[in-house]
Scaffold this active site. Structure first.
Site, PDB file in Angstrom:
ATOM      1  CE1 TYR A 287     -21.756  93.745  40.582  1.00  0.00           C
ATOM      2  CE2 TYR A 287     -21.773  94.895  42.692  1.00  0.00           C
ATOM      3  CZ  TYR A 287     -21.949  93.740  41.947  1.00  0.00           C
ATOM      4  OH  TYR A 287     -22.305  92.576  42.583  1.00  0.00           O
TER       5      TYR A 287
ATOM      6  CD  GLU B 281     -25.349  93.143  37.883  1.00  0.00           C
ATOM      7  OE1 GLU B 281     -26.419  93.713  37.616  1.00  0.00           O
ATOM      8  OE2 GLU B 281     -25.228  92.325  38.808  1.00  0.00           O
TER       9      GLU B 281
ATOM     10  CG  ASP C 106     -12.622  73.552  26.770  1.00  0.00           C
ATOM     11  OD1 ASP C 106     -11.705  74.406  26.793  1.00  0.00           O
ATOM     12  OD2 ASP C 106     -13.083  73.039  27.813  1.00  0.00           O
TER      13      ASP C 106
ATOM     14  CB  THR D 291      -8.469  79.081  30.839  1.00  0.00           C
ATOM     15  OG1 THR D 291      -7.455  78.319  30.164  1.00  0.00           O
ATOM     16  CG2 THR D 291      -9.427  78.144  31.542  1.00  0.00           C
TER      17      THR D 291
ATOM     18  CE  LYS E 122      -5.948  75.037  31.578  1.00  0.00           C
ATOM     19  NZ  LYS E 122      -7.092  75.837  32.043  1.00  0.00           N
TER      20      LYS E 122
ATOM     21  NE  ARG F 131      -4.439  80.657  38.469  1.00  0.00           N
ATOM     22  CZ  ARG F 131      -4.195  79.478  37.910  1.00  0.00           C
ATOM     23  NH1 ARG F 131      -5.166  78.851  37.269  1.00  0.00           N
ATOM     24  NH2 ARG F 131      -3.014  78.917  37.993  1.00  0.00           N
TER      25      ARG F 131
END
Length: 460
Positions: free
Chosen positions: A45, A47, A219, A246, A249, A255
């Site tokens: 974790y 954060e 984008d 992303t 692609k 991903r």
């Protein structure tokens, strides 16, 4: 006992090996990217953020060894961050180098969440965002009524002209009439190269008229790999403030999402004034804690590996071949009677108007092609009356097959198979009737498989 999930994974491996992926938003990752994504980093974790000291400076020296060894203060909410801090700093550093950015946020879980974070960083509820409309080729996150963002912000869509290019006059008239807080260039079904300089000039006119700063956002989820490979212009070089993408692609990573920006880079703990020069800090705060919790550090590690691969000279050759393959594929399809939106392509993507070409809709064609091992997706065309489930077109592209080693000579073979399947669809008329042509489809399927097996899928 072996979980049935792993049997299904093996079945998917077989499907990928024996078929050809033509969906323009899909690709194959390297063994190294796959290894990083499946690592024990999934246990951690993290954060918050690592320190940004020494990274994100496009004019400075890039010392990855130093970044990989330094232990600096961080902005995390958990202990034990020594290794993930270094990995995330490497990912940020490499993204900045690839895209000429001052800063990169590598934490977004997806492209959609990257876009949401930018909207949240700069806009207030009800503010206007100007972007390409969905029918014209824009993305769901650019204002489709079914999305959360469309319930928060006022999206105004601009269109494309008869040649399939952005209707810049429409964009400019709406920018000068609607008082947008963001002007967005981005798309999921668009075959041209945007005139980023012209859009930047439109933004400046609108900002002068309305007397406030307007965020210029790109984008580039579909073409980020082409930008990284130097075969597509980079909007950050033409006055854009933010670029989202992303990481799969054309970029050929795991991903996930990514946000690059120009401006001041500093601690996200203190809220800065809402000015364009502070957009990197505002975006960091909008990602965490604004719209996400813990980042996926195993995916961030895979992003770092993919960015490292994209910095190699071989990636430039790969990007060049994607565009070559797409143009040759488009030319071969046109020679066989296919009508293409925009009369061809300037990037990796081809949009075929099968309704006007052969009289059937995109869904029957998608199904028939899937039956022979050619995977693409049905797609609406600008001003399409068929709707999402009976669209007039199909969308295909060359990133994945180029990764497998396809070159121009294989494009003629692909186009030939697509014409054979189109002829079957003309006779079948409906999806249900495709079963009557099983023998013909099986013959094509065997040919597709034979070619596919000559070009192995990486990491399988």
């Amino acid at each position: 006992m072996k979980d049935v999930v792993f049997d299904l994974i093996e079945s998917e491996k077989t499907r990928q090996k024996e078929g050809l992926e033509l969906i323009p938003s899909e690709n194959y990752v390297s063994a190294e990217v796959l290894k990083a994504m499946g690592s024990i980093l999934t246990n951690k974790y993290s954060e918050g953020y690592p320190s940004f000291e020494g990274i994100g400076n496009i004019d400075g020296e890039w010392d990855e060894k130093k970044i990989a060894e330094e232990i600096l203060p961080n902005y995390r909410y958990y202990g034990g961050q020594k290794n993930v801090d270094r990995i995330e700093r490497l990912a940020i550093d490499r993204a900045c180098r690839l895209f000429h950015a001052d800063h990169a946020n590598v934490q977004p879980h997806s492209g959609a969440q990257a876009n949401t974070a930018v909207y949240f960083a700069w806009c207030e509820p009800g503010d206007t965002i100007l972007g390409m409309s969905l029918p014209a080729g824009g993305h769901l996150t650019h204002g489709a009524p079914v999305t959360l963002s469309a319930h928060v912000y006022n999206f105004v869509g601009y269109g494309v002209d008869e040649d399939g290019d952005i209707d810049y006059e429409d964009l400019e008239s709406k920018a000068l009439a609607e008082d947008p807080k963001i002007i967005l260039v981005g798309y999921s079904a668009f075959m041209k190269v945007p005139d980023f300089k012209r859009v930047s000039e439109i933004r400046d006119k609108a900002a002068k008229k309305f007397g406030h700063e307007i965020l210029l956002m790109a984008d580039m989820a579909h073409v980020a790999g082409l930008i990284a490979g130097g075969v597509h212009p980079n909007p950050l070089d033409y006055g854009f403030d933010v670029m989202t993408t992303t990481t799969h692609k054309t970029l050929r990573g795991p991903r996930g999402g990514l946000i690059m920006s120009r401006g001041n880079v500093a601690s996200p703990l203190k809220k800065p004034e809402k000015k364009l020069e502070n957009i990197p800090i505002l975006i960091d705060r909008a990602v965490f804690p604004g719209s996400q919790g813990g980042p996926l550090e195993h995916v961030i590690a895979a992003k770092a590996v993919a960015f490292g691969e994209a910095l190699l000279p071989s990636f430039k050759k790969y990007a060049e071949q994607i565009v070559k393959n797409a143009k040759v594929l488009a030319e071969n399809l046109q020679a066989l009677g296919f009508i293409l939106q925009g009369n061809g392509t300037e990037n990796h993507l081809v949009l075929v108007d099968v309704k006007n070409s052969f009289g059937f809709d995109g869904k029957i064609y998608e199904k028939a092609l899937d039956m022979v091992g050619l995977t693409l997706n049905a797609n609406a065309l600008p001003y399409d009356k068929g709707g999402a489930f009976k669209p007039s077109g199909v969308r295909l592209g060359t990133p994945a097959i180029t990764t497998r080693g396809f070159s121009e000579k294989e494009m003629a073979v692909l186009a030939g198979w697509m014409k054979q399947v189109a002829d079957i669809c003309v006779e079948a008329k409906t999806e249900e009737n495709l079963a009557k042509f099983e023998k013909d489809l099986t013959k094509i399927r065997e040919e597709v498989m034979a070619l596919a097996l000559k070009f192995p899928v990486p990491a399988i």
